[in-house]
Design an enzyme around this catalytic site. Structure first.
Site, PDB file in Angstrom:
ATOM      1  CD  GLU A   1      30.146  55.588   7.408  1.00 15.87           C
ATOM      2  OE1 GLU A   1      30.033  56.584   8.143  1.00 15.87           O
ATOM      3  OE2 GLU A   1      30.374  55.681   6.195  1.00 15.87           O
TER       4      GLU A   1
ATOM      5  CB  CYS B   1      26.540  57.168  14.705  1.00 12.88           C
ATOM      6  SG  CYS B   1      25.511  56.599  13.352  1.00 12.88           S
TER       7      CYS B   1
HETATM    8  P1  NAP Z   1      33.229  49.880  19.309  1.00 17.60           P
HETATM    9  O1  NAP Z   1      33.550  49.655  20.717  1.00 17.60           O
HETATM   10  O2  NAP Z   1      34.217  50.596  18.464  1.00 17.60           O
HETATM   11  O3  NAP Z   1      32.930  48.433  18.682  1.00 17.60           O
HETATM   12  C1  NAP Z   1      32.547  48.263  17.345  1.00 17.60           C
HETATM   13  C2  NAP Z   1      32.960  46.883  16.901  1.00 17.60           C
HETATM   14  O4  NAP Z   1      34.385  46.801  16.871  1.00 17.60           O
HETATM   15  C3  NAP Z   1      32.492  45.771  17.841  1.00 17.60           C
HETATM   16  O5  NAP Z   1      32.136  44.640  17.094  1.00 17.60           O
HETATM   17  C4  NAP Z   1      33.736  45.522  18.677  1.00 17.60           C
HETATM   18  O6  NAP Z   1      33.784  44.247  19.264  1.00 17.60           O
HETATM   19  C5  NAP Z   1      34.783  45.649  17.603  1.00 17.60           C
HETATM   20  N1  NAP Z   1      36.145  45.821  18.140  1.00 17.60           N
HETATM   21  C6  NAP Z   1      36.528  46.187  19.391  1.00 17.60           C
HETATM   22  N2  NAP Z   1      37.886  46.184  19.484  1.00 17.60           N
HETATM   23  C7  NAP Z   1      38.346  45.815  18.271  1.00 17.60           C
HETATM   24  C8  NAP Z   1      39.653  45.624  17.741  1.00 17.60           C
HETATM   25  N3  NAP Z   1      40.746  45.851  18.466  1.00 17.60           N
HETATM   26  N4  NAP Z   1      39.762  45.243  16.450  1.00 17.60           N
HETATM   27  C9  NAP Z   1      38.669  45.037  15.691  1.00 17.60           C
HETATM   28  N5  NAP Z   1      37.394  45.177  16.143  1.00 17.60           N
HETATM   29  C10 NAP Z   1      37.246  45.584  17.418  1.00 17.60           C
HETATM   30  O7  NAP Z   1      31.834  50.660  19.144  1.00 17.60           O
HETATM   31  P2  NAP Z   1      30.455  50.328  19.850  1.00 17.60           P
HETATM   32  O8  NAP Z   1      30.552  50.730  21.275  1.00 17.60           O
HETATM   33  O9  NAP Z   1      30.031  48.933  19.543  1.00 17.60           O
HETATM   34  O10 NAP Z   1      29.468  51.305  19.073  1.00 17.60           O
HETATM   35  C11 NAP Z   1      29.313  52.649  19.406  1.00 17.60           C
HETATM   36  C12 NAP Z   1      30.109  53.521  18.447  1.00 17.60           C
HETATM   37  O11 NAP Z   1      29.718  53.217  17.118  1.00 17.60           O
HETATM   38  C13 NAP Z   1      29.841  54.996  18.624  1.00 17.60           C
HETATM   39  O12 NAP Z   1      31.050  55.706  18.557  1.00 17.60           O
HETATM   40  C14 NAP Z   1      28.946  55.334  17.431  1.00 17.60           C
HETATM   41  O13 NAP Z   1      29.010  56.677  17.032  1.00 17.60           O
HETATM   42  C15 NAP Z   1      29.484  54.418  16.405  1.00 17.60           C
HETATM   43  N6  NAP Z   1      28.504  54.198  15.349  1.00 17.60           N
HETATM   44  C16 NAP Z   1      28.707  54.796  14.151  1.00 17.60           C
HETATM   45  C17 NAP Z   1      27.781  54.632  13.131  1.00 17.60           C
HETATM   46  C18 NAP Z   1      27.997  55.268  11.799  1.00 17.60           C
HETATM   47  O14 NAP Z   1      27.406  54.802  10.827  1.00 17.60           O
HETATM   48  N7  NAP Z   1      28.793  56.313  11.699  1.00 17.60           N
HETATM   49  C19 NAP Z   1      26.643  53.855  13.347  1.00 17.60           C
HETATM   50  C20 NAP Z   1      26.468  53.267  14.594  1.00 17.60           C
HETATM   51  C21 NAP Z   1      27.409  53.430  15.585  1.00 17.60           C
HETATM   52  P3  NAP Z   1      33.432  44.076  20.843  1.00 17.60           P
HETATM   53  O15 NAP Z   1      32.013  44.504  20.990  1.00 17.60           O
HETATM   54  O16 NAP Z   1      33.632  42.643  21.055  1.00 17.60           O
HETATM   55  O17 NAP Z   1      34.372  44.949  21.611  1.00 17.60           O
END
Ligand code: NAP
Length: 486
Positions: free
Chosen positions: A250, A284
């Site tokens: 997601e 999101c």
């Molecule tokens: P993110 O930077 O992609 O991080 C999400 C998760 O992935 C975190 O736990 C992060 O850990 C981890 N991660 C980072 N690098 C990784 C890697 N190389 N391999 C595996 N995992 C890794 O996103 P965010 O900034 O936390 O959240 C914002 C984003 O989430 C926005 O784009 C939003 O649209 C999206 N979102 C989508 C939904 C939906 O249901 N569609 C809901 C909520 C949010 P770290 O924090 O340690 O980097």
């Protein structure tokens, strides 16, 4: 001194093998350190996965009614501790306290919903051409599932993944976002409090770049459920596909609303501003584009600007605040540079556009709620996710052009239309490229008992929540029993 928290692995609180920690801070007051958290390594992840793997058979063989019972107890535990958990969400994510209470309430509802799912049928008896054959289907858990979650719904998103994962018989390792590890430790405390068997739920904190790869590639992991940015999600898809693992992603959104000339403009403006600005646009499903049809542009824009300027900017702990701090300095910088790029591309700022300063604003990561127009539909600011309190207003000559603009981006998570015309409603519901469609409603704000997910670059894999969750967290088995030979 900040309190130090541990990982939760195999039913015990443990330190990471690295001997190092990282901190999380309160976005409303960067001098307020929430705690120190284990900066784990791949080897710590491996230990947690092994713990989950070690009990996967016993958990699978535990009755789904009993598994559901743990969820029901967890729901009661959360209910009893709702205020503490909501305050923790606000302190660590910056969210307005009323919304944090709502988020914990949603986690409770999810646990209750999936607790009851534990008593529901999972297969079917199907007629066979051979009268001696009992032919039926069953649903089997996948085994160990890695859950990787973002910071913006630090309790609801982990729970909406883990509640179905557990009730359908999987064991799990949770890796929360580095910005909100404290809330994740509270989730672990909840499972500890209800005596969930050791190893069924495991928590590892640490940076995604350090521990992410192991969570995805470890051979004992059967599936990965991820919520976060499209960039990280697509990489998880590629790595999972290479190894034949199941994945569910997601990701981001660039959610539009279309405003037709016959709409109740007061209501449309109110809902648009709420969808764009609450939680400072860090959902999101937040509204990011308002596409306005025909000669209502001036009236609608004036209403949106007026309502935006009336929003109170402040810490989430203040129940009056609507515009809360964004998650961190990097996000604040990203939002302001997106706005600057919008201006460079010809955009005109109608509200906000800057950083509030003075007093408490200087201690946190605040950004003014911003409304911009005069941007091309293919301008960067009108196509890419901002994850901040920024709304672009775009004109369209007619319904058809509005729909084309709405569908012109790579994302397809949530979308809305404001109109009283039934044909326009049905046409929009049919043709909009979005997984969530709102008629005269906010693009954000969802109910947990129905499927959730998007189209195009917003999602990949099976839907989350509601009955749909069984598709991802189980696999189907078809059984033929020849009674003549037994
Ligand atoms: P993110 O930077 O992609 O991080 C999400 C998760 O992935 C975190 O736990 C992060 O850990 C981890 N991660 C980072 N690098 C990784 C890697 N190389 N391999 C595996 N995992 C890794 O996103 P965010 O900034 O936390 O959240 C914002 C984003 O989430 C926005 O784009 C939003 O649209 C999206 N979102 C989508 C939904 C939906 O249901 N569609 C809901 C909520 C949010 P770290 O924090 O340690 O980097």
């Amino acid at each position: 001194m900040a309190e130090r928290y541990q990982n939760y692995v195999n039913g015990a609180w443990t330190d990471a093998s690295t001997g190092t920690v990282s901190t999380s801070t309160n976005p409303a007051d960067l001098s307020d350190v929430v705690g120190e958290f284990q900066a784990s390594s791949s080897s710590d992840v491996n230990t947690a996965i092994s713990a989950a793997y070690g009990v996967k058979e016993s958990w699978r063989r535990t009755s789904s009614l009993v598994r559901g019972g743990y969820l029901m107890k967890a729901a009661s535990y959360l209910e009893a501790n709702l205020e503490e958990y909501a305050q923790a969400v606000t302190r660590e994510s910056g969210k307005a306290i009323l919304e944090s209470r709502g988020e914990v309430g949603r986690a409770i509802a999810l646990l209750q919903y999936y607790a009851v799912e534990g008593a529901n049928p999972v297969g079917a008896v199907v007629p066979s051409v051979n009268p001696n054959i009992l032919l039926y289907t069953n649903r089997m858990p996948l085994g160990v599932v890695s859950l990787i979650t973002p910071w913006n719904f630090p309790i609801a998103i982990p729970i909406w993944k883990m509640a179905p994962a557990l009730v359908y018989g999987n064991t799990i390792v949770l890796k929360p976002a580095s910005a909100t590890p404290h809330v994740a430790t509270l989730i672990a405390r909840m499972w500890e409090a209800v005596d969930l068997p050791a190893g069924v739920f495991n928590l590892i904190t640490g940076s995604g770049s350090q521990v992410g790869n192991e969570l995805i590639t470890n051979s004992k992991v059967a599936a990965i459920s991820f919520t976060g940015s499209t960039r990280i999600g697509m990489n998880i898809a590629a790595e999972s596909a290479k190894r034949g693992k199941r994945y569910q992603l997601e990701m981001g959104g660039k959610n539009p609303v279309i405003v037709l000339p016959d709409a109740d403009l007061e209501q449309a403006a109110e809902i648009t501003v709420s969808g764009a600005m609450k939680y400072s646009g860090q959902k999101c499903t937040a509204t990011s584009r308002a596409i306005v049809v025909g000669n209502i542009m001036e009236e609608f824009t004036n209403l949106v600007v007026e309502k935006t300027n009336a929003l109170k900017i402040g810490a989430g702990a203040d129940p009056e605040s609507i515009i809360v701090p964004v998650i961190d300095q990097a996000s604040k910088n990203n939002i302001t540079s997106m706005i600057a790029r919008g201006i460079a591309d010809g955009g005109k700022i109608l509200a906000g556009g800057g950083i509030p300063t003075g007093g408490a604003y200087d201690n946190g990561t605040f950004v003014e709620p911003t409304v911009i127009n005069n941007v091309a539909t293919d301008a960067y600011i009108a196509c890419e996710e901002i994850f901040g309190p920024v709304l672009s207003i775009l004109p369209a000559a007619n319904d058809e052009e509005a729909l084309n603009i709405a569908n012109s981006v790579d994302y397809g998570l949530s979308a809305g239309i404001f109109t009283k015309d039934l044909n326009s409603v049905l046409d929009f519901a049919d043709r909009i490229e979005a997984g969530i469609v709102k008629i005269n409603g906010e693009t954000a704000g969802l109910e947990p008992q129905v499927p959730f997910g998007g189209m195009k670059s917003s999602s990949s894999g099976d839907r989350e929540q509601g009955k749909a969750a069984i598709e991802f967290f189980t696999q189907s088995k078809t059984i033929y029993v020849d009674r003549s030979a037994t």
